[in-house]
Design a protein around this motif. Sequence first.
Motif, PDB file in Angstrom:
ATOM      1  N   THR A 144      -2.820  -6.883   9.490  1.00 20.00           N
ATOM      2  CA  THR A 144      -1.693  -7.389  10.272  1.00 20.00           C
ATOM      3  C   THR A 144      -0.575  -6.369  10.324  1.00 20.00           C
ATOM      4  OG1 THR A 144      -2.235  -9.683   9.740  1.00 20.00           O
ATOM      5  CG2 THR A 144       0.023  -9.243  10.449  1.00 20.00           C
ATOM      6  N   VAL A 145      -0.237  -5.796   9.178  1.00 14.49           N
ATOM      7  CA  VAL A 145       0.814  -4.774   9.148  1.00 14.49           C
ATOM      8  C   VAL A 145       0.405  -3.570   9.985  1.00 14.49           C
ATOM      9  CG1 VAL A 145       1.973  -3.103   7.637  1.00 14.49           C
ATOM     10  CG2 VAL A 145       1.861  -5.507   6.984  1.00 14.49           C
ATOM     11  N   MET A 146      -0.837  -3.153   9.860  1.00 20.60           N
ATOM     12  CA  MET A 146      -1.310  -2.007  10.639  1.00 20.60           C
ATOM     13  C   MET A 146      -1.230  -2.290  12.143  1.00 20.60           C
ATOM     14  SD  MET A 146      -2.130   0.509   8.670  1.00 20.60           S
ATOM     15  CE  MET A 146      -2.996   1.490   9.874  1.00 20.60           C
ATOM     16  N   VAL A 147      -1.727  -3.436  12.543  1.00 18.74           N
ATOM     17  CA  VAL A 147      -1.772  -3.775  13.967  1.00 18.74           C
ATOM     18  C   VAL A 147      -0.365  -3.923  14.537  1.00 18.74           C
ATOM     19  CG1 VAL A 147      -2.437  -5.607  15.582  1.00 18.74           C
ATOM     20  CG2 VAL A 147      -4.082  -4.755  13.916  1.00 18.74           C
ATOM     21  N   VAL A 148       0.512  -4.619  13.809  1.00 15.37           N
ATOM     22  CA  VAL A 148       1.877  -4.816  14.301  1.00 15.37           C
ATOM     23  C   VAL A 148       2.609  -3.484  14.417  1.00 15.37           C
ATOM     24  CG1 VAL A 148       4.134  -5.794  13.698  1.00 15.37           C
ATOM     25  CG2 VAL A 148       2.090  -7.212  13.550  1.00 15.37           C
ATOM     26  N   THR A 149       2.529  -2.654  13.384  1.00 16.58           N
ATOM     27  CA  THR A 149       3.265  -1.386  13.424  1.00 16.58           C
ATOM     28  C   THR A 149       2.661  -0.400  14.422  1.00 16.58           C
ATOM     29  OG1 THR A 149       2.054  -0.590  11.471  1.00 16.58           O
ATOM     30  CG2 THR A 149       4.204  -1.602  11.089  1.00 16.58           C
ATOM     31  N   LEU A 150       1.337  -0.363  14.486  1.00 18.19           N
ATOM     32  CA  LEU A 150       0.710   0.529  15.475  1.00 18.19           C
ATOM     33  C   LEU A 150       0.995   0.054  16.897  1.00 18.19           C
ATOM     34  CD1 LEU A 150      -2.717   1.262  13.755  1.00 18.19           C
ATOM     35  CD2 LEU A 150      -0.810   2.857  14.057  1.00 18.19           C
ATOM     36  N   GLY A 151       1.013  -1.262  17.092  1.00 12.22           N
ATOM     37  CA  GLY A 151       1.377  -1.813  18.399  1.00 12.22           C
ATOM     38  C   GLY A 151       2.823  -1.507  18.745  1.00 12.22           C
ATOM     39  N   TYR A 152       3.704  -1.653  17.773  1.00 12.07           N
ATOM     40  CA  TYR A 152       5.123  -1.363  17.972  1.00 12.07           C
ATOM     41  C   TYR A 152       5.333   0.103  18.361  1.00 12.07           C
ATOM     42  CZ  TYR A 152      10.051  -0.636  16.848  1.00 12.07           C
ATOM     43  OH  TYR A 152      11.371  -0.302  16.895  1.00 12.07           O
ATOM     44  N   PRO A 202      -2.836  -0.980  22.281  1.00  7.35           N
ATOM     45  CA  PRO A 202      -2.428  -1.795  23.433  1.00  7.35           C
ATOM     46  C   PRO A 202      -1.981  -3.193  22.970  1.00  7.35           C
ATOM     47  CG  PRO A 202      -4.616  -0.846  23.776  1.00  7.35           C
ATOM     48  CD  PRO A 202      -4.233  -0.555  22.363  1.00  7.35           C
ATOM     49  N   PRO A 203      -0.916  -3.726  23.574  1.00  6.26           N
ATOM     50  CA  PRO A 203      -0.417  -5.051  23.174  1.00  6.26           C
ATOM     51  C   PRO A 203      -1.472  -6.155  23.266  1.00  6.26           C
ATOM     52  CG  PRO A 203       1.152  -3.974  24.629  1.00  6.26           C
ATOM     53  CD  PRO A 203      -0.077  -3.111  24.593  1.00  6.26           C
ATOM     54  N   SER A 204      -2.346  -6.076  24.261  1.00  7.81           N
ATOM     55  CA  SER A 204      -3.378  -7.109  24.397  1.00  7.81           C
ATOM     56  C   SER A 204      -4.340  -7.088  23.211  1.00  7.81           C
ATOM     57  CB  SER A 204      -4.147  -6.940  25.710  1.00  7.81           C
ATOM     58  OG  SER A 204      -4.725  -5.639  25.770  1.00  7.81           O
ATOM     59  N   LEU A 205      -4.742  -5.912  22.768  1.00  3.33           N
ATOM     60  CA  LEU A 205      -5.641  -5.795  21.619  1.00  3.33           C
ATOM     61  C   LEU A 205      -4.933  -6.221  20.338  1.00  3.33           C
ATOM     62  CD1 LEU A 205      -8.345  -5.004  20.408  1.00  3.33           C
ATOM     63  CD2 LEU A 205      -7.523  -2.630  20.299  1.00  3.33           C
ATOM     64  N   ALA A 206      -3.688  -5.794  20.169  1.00  4.68           N
ATOM     65  CA  ALA A 206      -2.914  -6.181  18.987  1.00  4.68           C
ATOM     66  C   ALA A 206      -2.781  -7.702  18.928  1.00  4.68           C
ATOM     67  CB  ALA A 206      -1.540  -5.517  19.012  1.00  4.68           C
ATOM     68  N   SER A 207      -2.480  -8.332  20.058  1.00  4.15           N
ATOM     69  CA  SER A 207      -2.333  -9.795  20.101  1.00  4.15           C
ATOM     70  C   SER A 207      -3.638 -10.489  19.752  1.00  4.15           C
ATOM     71  CB  SER A 207      -1.875 -10.239  21.492  1.00  4.15           C
ATOM     72  OG  SER A 207      -0.627  -9.686  21.789  1.00  4.15           O
ATOM     73  N   LEU A 208      -4.733  -9.993  20.280  1.00  2.00           N
ATOM     74  CA  LEU A 208      -6.043 -10.586  19.998  1.00  2.00           C
ATOM     75  C   LEU A 208      -6.380 -10.524  18.512  1.00  2.00           C
ATOM     76  CD1 LEU A 208      -8.552 -11.823  21.394  1.00  2.00           C
ATOM     77  CD2 LEU A 208      -9.468  -9.515  21.535  1.00  2.00           C
ATOM     78  N   ILE A 209      -6.136  -9.388  17.893  1.00  3.33           N
ATOM     79  CA  ILE A 209      -6.419  -9.232  16.462  1.00  3.33           C
ATOM     80  C   ILE A 209      -5.537 -10.151  15.636  1.00  3.33           C
ATOM     81  CG2 ILE A 209      -6.315  -7.624  14.515  1.00  3.33           C
ATOM     82  CD1 ILE A 209      -7.095  -5.389  16.553  1.00  3.33           C
ATOM     83  N   ILE A 210      -4.243 -10.212  15.980  1.00  6.93           N
ATOM     84  CA  ILE A 210      -3.306 -11.065  15.239  1.00  6.93           C
ATOM     85  C   ILE A 210      -3.697 -12.537  15.391  1.00  6.93           C
ATOM     86  CG2 ILE A 210      -0.901 -11.845  15.082  1.00  6.93           C
ATOM     87  CD1 ILE A 210      -1.330  -9.040  13.984  1.00  6.93           C
ATOM     88  N   LEU A 211      -3.993 -12.980  16.591  1.00  4.40           N
ATOM     89  CA  LEU A 211      -4.381 -14.383  16.806  1.00  4.40           C
ATOM     90  C   LEU A 211      -5.647 -14.745  16.040  1.00  4.40           C
ATOM     91  CD1 LEU A 211      -3.565 -14.885  20.588  1.00  4.40           C
ATOM     92  CD2 LEU A 211      -2.429 -15.945  18.626  1.00  4.40           C
ATOM     93  N   ARG A 212      -6.602 -13.851  16.011  1.00  6.35           N
ATOM     94  CA  ARG A 212      -7.834 -14.094  15.265  1.00  6.35           C
ATOM     95  C   ARG A 212      -7.532 -14.259  13.784  1.00  6.35           C
ATOM     96  NH1 ARG A 212     -10.651 -10.633  12.105  1.00  6.35           N
ATOM     97  NH2 ARG A 212     -12.784 -11.194  11.664  1.00  6.35           N
ATOM     98  N   ASP A 213      -6.729 -13.358  13.233  1.00  6.54           N
ATOM     99  CA  ASP A 213      -6.417 -13.417  11.806  1.00  6.54           C
ATOM    100  C   ASP A 213      -5.568 -14.639  11.455  1.00  6.54           C
ATOM    101  OD1 ASP A 213      -7.950 -11.220  11.319  1.00  6.54           O
ATOM    102  OD2 ASP A 213      -6.278  -9.822  11.083  1.00  6.54           O
TER     103      ASP A 213
END
Length: 150
Positions: free
Chosen positions: A74-82, A87-98
């Motif tokens: 989650t930290v990786m995806v949020v910070t890399l997305g930021y 891509p925001p769509s991929l970051a959102s998908l990973i976060i929603l799944r988790d």
Amino acid sequence: EELLNLPNILTASRIASTPFLGYLIITDRLAAAVGLLFAAAVTDLLDGWLARKWNKFTVFGSIADPAADKLLMTVMVVTLGYRGFLPPSLASLIILRDVGLVGLAFVIRYRTLPAPVTWSRYWNPRLPSAQVEPTQISKYNTFLQLLSVG
């Protein structure tokens, strides 16, 4: 059960390292972030291996280890997305799944905890309920996720 053992300490160190990892990414210290991510991946491998080798399985460890993986991702995806590296769509998908998986874990804990279910009993890591055992495919998934964000 013995909560203070080396596998659990390694898992706790992985949890403790996640804010630092996020900070390193946000402040553009990417080489240090990759190094810390590598260290976190090594502790992930090591804690499971040691728990099996020394028979140090705990309910806390069975919950904390996948939680540490989710927190790290989650930290990786949020910070890399930021930072625009994901891509925001991929970051959102990973976060929603988790978020869905973590929510499901809370429901399973509630449904499998022996009665009476109270607030203090729910959060007591010494009380067994459903044991979380990772499947081989989930281990591959975690490895591929860590590799891809790294």
